[in-house]
Write a protein that holds these residues in place. Structure first.
Motif, PDB file in Angstrom:
ATOM      1  N   ALA A 102     -36.905  16.683 -13.946  1.00  0.00           N
ATOM      2  CA  ALA A 102     -37.496  17.472 -13.539  1.00  0.00           C
ATOM      3  C   ALA A 102     -37.091  17.947 -12.224  1.00  0.00           C
ATOM      4  CB  ALA A 102     -38.955  17.602 -12.247  1.00  0.00           C
ATOM      5  N   GLU A 103     -36.741  19.111 -11.681  1.00  0.00           N
ATOM      6  CA  GLU A 103     -36.052  19.912 -10.699  1.00  0.00           C
ATOM      7  C   GLU A 103     -36.649  21.022  -9.760  1.00  0.00           C
ATOM      8  OE1 GLU A 103     -32.403  21.229 -11.692  1.00  0.00           O
ATOM      9  OE2 GLU A 103     -33.041  23.200 -11.935  1.00  0.00           O
ATOM     10  N   ARG A 104     -36.407  21.199  -8.550  1.00  0.00           N
ATOM     11  CA  ARG A 104     -36.766  22.266  -7.978  1.00  0.00           C
ATOM     12  C   ARG A 104     -35.981  22.614  -7.347  1.00  0.00           C
ATOM     13  NH1 ARG A 104     -36.643  24.028  -2.478  1.00  0.00           N
ATOM     14  NH2 ARG A 104     -35.244  22.345  -1.596  1.00  0.00           N
ATOM     15  N   ASN A 105     -36.882  24.420  -7.421  1.00  0.00           N
ATOM     16  CA  ASN A 105     -35.459  25.951  -7.462  1.00  0.00           C
ATOM     17  C   ASN A 105     -37.244  26.724  -6.474  1.00  0.00           C
ATOM     18  OD1 ASN A 105     -34.987  28.499  -7.396  1.00  0.00           O
ATOM     19  ND2 ASN A 105     -33.462  27.450  -8.992  1.00  0.00           N
ATOM     20  N   GLY A 106     -36.359  26.353  -5.288  1.00  0.00           N
ATOM     21  CA  GLY A 106     -37.298  27.155  -4.252  1.00  0.00           C
ATOM     22  C   GLY A 106     -38.562  27.044  -4.256  1.00  0.00           C
ATOM     23  N   LYS A 107     -39.820  27.412  -3.752  1.00  0.00           N
ATOM     24  CA  LYS A 107     -41.348  26.905  -3.557  1.00  0.00           C
ATOM     25  C   LYS A 107     -41.796  26.297  -5.164  1.00  0.00           C
ATOM     26  CE  LYS A 107     -42.551  30.393  -0.307  1.00  0.00           C
ATOM     27  NZ  LYS A 107     -42.396  31.597  -0.291  1.00  0.00           N
ATOM     28  N   ARG A 109     -41.331  24.043  -9.055  1.00  0.00           N
ATOM     29  CA  ARG A 109     -40.950  22.799  -9.407  1.00  0.00           C
ATOM     30  C   ARG A 109     -40.894  22.899 -11.306  1.00  0.00           C
ATOM     31  NH1 ARG A 109     -44.115  17.483 -12.499  1.00  0.00           N
ATOM     32  NH2 ARG A 109     -45.594  19.053 -12.219  1.00  0.00           N
ATOM     33  N   TYR A 110     -39.454  23.093 -11.917  1.00  0.00           N
ATOM     34  CA  TYR A 110     -39.139  22.952 -13.368  1.00  0.00           C
ATOM     35  C   TYR A 110     -38.731  21.397 -14.431  1.00  0.00           C
ATOM     36  CZ  TYR A 110     -37.956  27.948 -11.843  1.00  0.00           C
ATOM     37  OH  TYR A 110     -38.567  29.321 -11.254  1.00  0.00           O
ATOM     38  N   SER A 129     -43.004  27.314 -15.017  1.00  0.00           N
ATOM     39  CA  SER A 129     -42.680  26.406 -14.056  1.00  0.00           C
ATOM     40  C   SER A 129     -44.010  26.471 -13.153  1.00  0.00           C
ATOM     41  CB  SER A 129     -41.934  27.692 -12.625  1.00  0.00           C
ATOM     42  OG  SER A 129     -42.227  28.100 -12.217  1.00  0.00           O
ATOM     43  N   PHE A 130     -43.718  25.682 -11.938  1.00  0.00           N
ATOM     44  CA  PHE A 130     -45.163  24.697 -11.135  1.00  0.00           C
ATOM     45  C   PHE A 130     -45.238  25.084  -9.832  1.00  0.00           C
ATOM     46  CE2 PHE A 130     -44.774  23.074 -15.653  1.00  0.00           C
ATOM     47  CZ  PHE A 130     -46.428  23.197 -16.562  1.00  0.00           C
ATOM     48  N   THR A 136     -47.997  16.186  -6.797  1.00  0.00           N
ATOM     49  CA  THR A 136     -47.690  15.952  -8.001  1.00  0.00           C
ATOM     50  C   THR A 136     -46.449  14.816  -7.121  1.00  0.00           C
ATOM     51  OG1 THR A 136     -45.657  17.174  -8.673  1.00  0.00           O
ATOM     52  CG2 THR A 136     -47.686  17.862 -10.208  1.00  0.00           C
ATOM     53  N   ALA A 137     -46.194  13.856  -7.937  1.00  0.00           N
ATOM     54  CA  ALA A 137     -45.375  12.668  -7.314  1.00  0.00           C
ATOM     55  C   ALA A 137     -44.321  13.310  -7.607  1.00  0.00           C
ATOM     56  CB  ALA A 137     -45.246  11.390  -8.231  1.00  0.00           C
ATOM     57  N   THR A 138     -43.489  13.652  -8.400  1.00  0.00           N
ATOM     58  CA  THR A 138     -42.271  14.868  -8.480  1.00  0.00           C
ATOM     59  C   THR A 138     -42.123  15.496  -7.615  1.00  0.00           C
ATOM     60  OG1 THR A 138     -42.623  16.371 -10.465  1.00  0.00           O
ATOM     61  CG2 THR A 138     -41.637  13.201 -11.255  1.00  0.00           C
ATOM     62  N   GLY A 139     -43.144  16.080  -7.127  1.00  0.00           N
ATOM     63  CA  GLY A 139     -42.841  17.768  -6.029  1.00  0.00           C
ATOM     64  C   GLY A 139     -42.694  16.918  -5.208  1.00  0.00           C
ATOM     65  N   LEU A 140     -43.607  16.395  -4.668  1.00  0.00           N
ATOM     66  CA  LEU A 140     -43.420  15.412  -3.396  1.00  0.00           C
ATOM     67  C   LEU A 140     -41.888  15.191  -2.814  1.00  0.00           C
ATOM     68  CD1 LEU A 140     -46.840  13.974  -3.096  1.00  0.00           C
ATOM     69  CD2 LEU A 140     -45.510  15.759  -1.007  1.00  0.00           C
ATOM     70  N   LEU A 141     -41.431  14.445  -4.876  1.00  0.00           N
ATOM     71  CA  LEU A 141     -40.063  13.039  -4.413  1.00  0.00           C
ATOM     72  C   LEU A 141     -38.619  14.960  -3.630  1.00  0.00           C
ATOM     73  CD1 LEU A 141     -38.660  10.575  -4.254  1.00  0.00           C
ATOM     74  CD2 LEU A 141     -38.677  10.678  -6.343  1.00  0.00           C
ATOM     75  N   LEU A 142     -39.210  15.528  -4.297  1.00  0.00           N
ATOM     76  CA  LEU A 142     -37.989  16.317  -4.685  1.00  0.00           C
ATOM     77  C   LEU A 142     -38.497  17.309  -2.988  1.00  0.00           C
ATOM     78  CD1 LEU A 142     -38.829  18.668  -8.278  1.00  0.00           C
ATOM     79  CD2 LEU A 142     -36.661  17.529  -7.677  1.00  0.00           C
TER      80      LEU A 142
END
Length: 248
Positions: A102-107, A109-110, A129-130, A136-142
């Motif tokens: 996953a990666e983050r773009n703005g607000k 999660r992709y 996107s989400f 989420t774990a990936t969202g928090l880490l990003l």
């Protein structure tokens, strides 16, 4: 004009996600808060451009040939995805886990890659996107590896300004600092054990690798095996992605 453009993209994305099944005008109009006349006009323009087709009067509209050829021409993060894909496949199979990149773009999660090796989890990625960076774990880490000012802006704009992964009243900025320092996320949510590790390219975090299993399986010794396996996979992707500069 901008609002019409937003609705056009929203309808096109819905058709793509529903593909190959058609969507009816009434359903689309209701979902996106527009009248049927406006929705019909947008669909007519998408059909004329080739991005949609009219299946039938009763069944509605589906994604068209231009949507397919447009998507098939896109090359995004080609090196990262090319390196990560076989590693994620092997890791998901070996650990019997759902594993994603996953990666983050703005607000948002992709999810760039996803392979599910866990038979107990039925995971359907029904969105492009989400908006779940703090869920989420990936969202928090990003978010943890975003600049501190941006972290605060993301939290301020986030609905509720809380996370279901932490007790009410938790200082999320402090938790993000801890996550960044430890370079990992390990959590239990309602029905899953979820973990995430950063993917680096020459020290810079460019994506994250996450995994989840059914909560009943997130116990020792499998929990440690899962963490070790996903961390090893993240390290392997990072090493392959990075450039080693030598002198001599």
């Amino acid at each position: 004009m901008i609002k019409v453009l937003d609705k056009t993209f929203a309808i096109l994305e819905k058709l793509a996600l529903a593909s190959p099944h058609p969507c009816r005008i009434g359903e689309l109009a209701k979902q996106f808060g527009i009248n049927t006349a406006t929705c019909s006009r947008i669909l007519k323009e998408l059909v004329e451009a080739g991005y949609a087709i009219r299946v039938s009067r009763l069944e509605g509209y589906a994604a068209g040939p231009r949507a397919w050829t447009f998507a098939s021409q896109v090359r995004y993060r080609e090196r990262l995805i090319g390196i990560a894909d076989p590693v994620i496949r092997r890791t998901a199979s070996a650990l019997e886990a759902s594993v994603l990149l996953a990666e983050r773009n703005g607000k948002e999660r992709y999810i760039l890659l996803h392979h599910n090796g866990c038979r107990k989890l039925d995971i359907v990625l029904g969105q492009l996107s989400f908006h779940d960076l703090f869920k989420t774990a990936t969202g928090l880490l990003l978010t943890a590896f975003a600049p501190e000012k941006e972290q605060k802006e993301l939290l301020e704009s986030y609905e509720g300004k809380t996370s279901r992964l932490f007790p009410p009243g938790t200082d999320l900025i402090a938790e993000l600092a801890t996550i960044r320092r430890e370079e990992r996320c390990v959590f239990r949510n309602r029905d899953q054990g979820i973990i995430a590790f950063p993917i680096r390219r020459n020290r810079a975090v460019v994506a994250v690798l996450g995994a989840s299993v059914a909560l009943e399986d997130f116990t020792e010794p499998f929990r440690s095996r899962l963490i070790d396996g996903v961390e090893r996979a993240a390290r392997q992707i990072s090493q392959s992605l990075s450039t080693l500069n030598t002198i001599g």
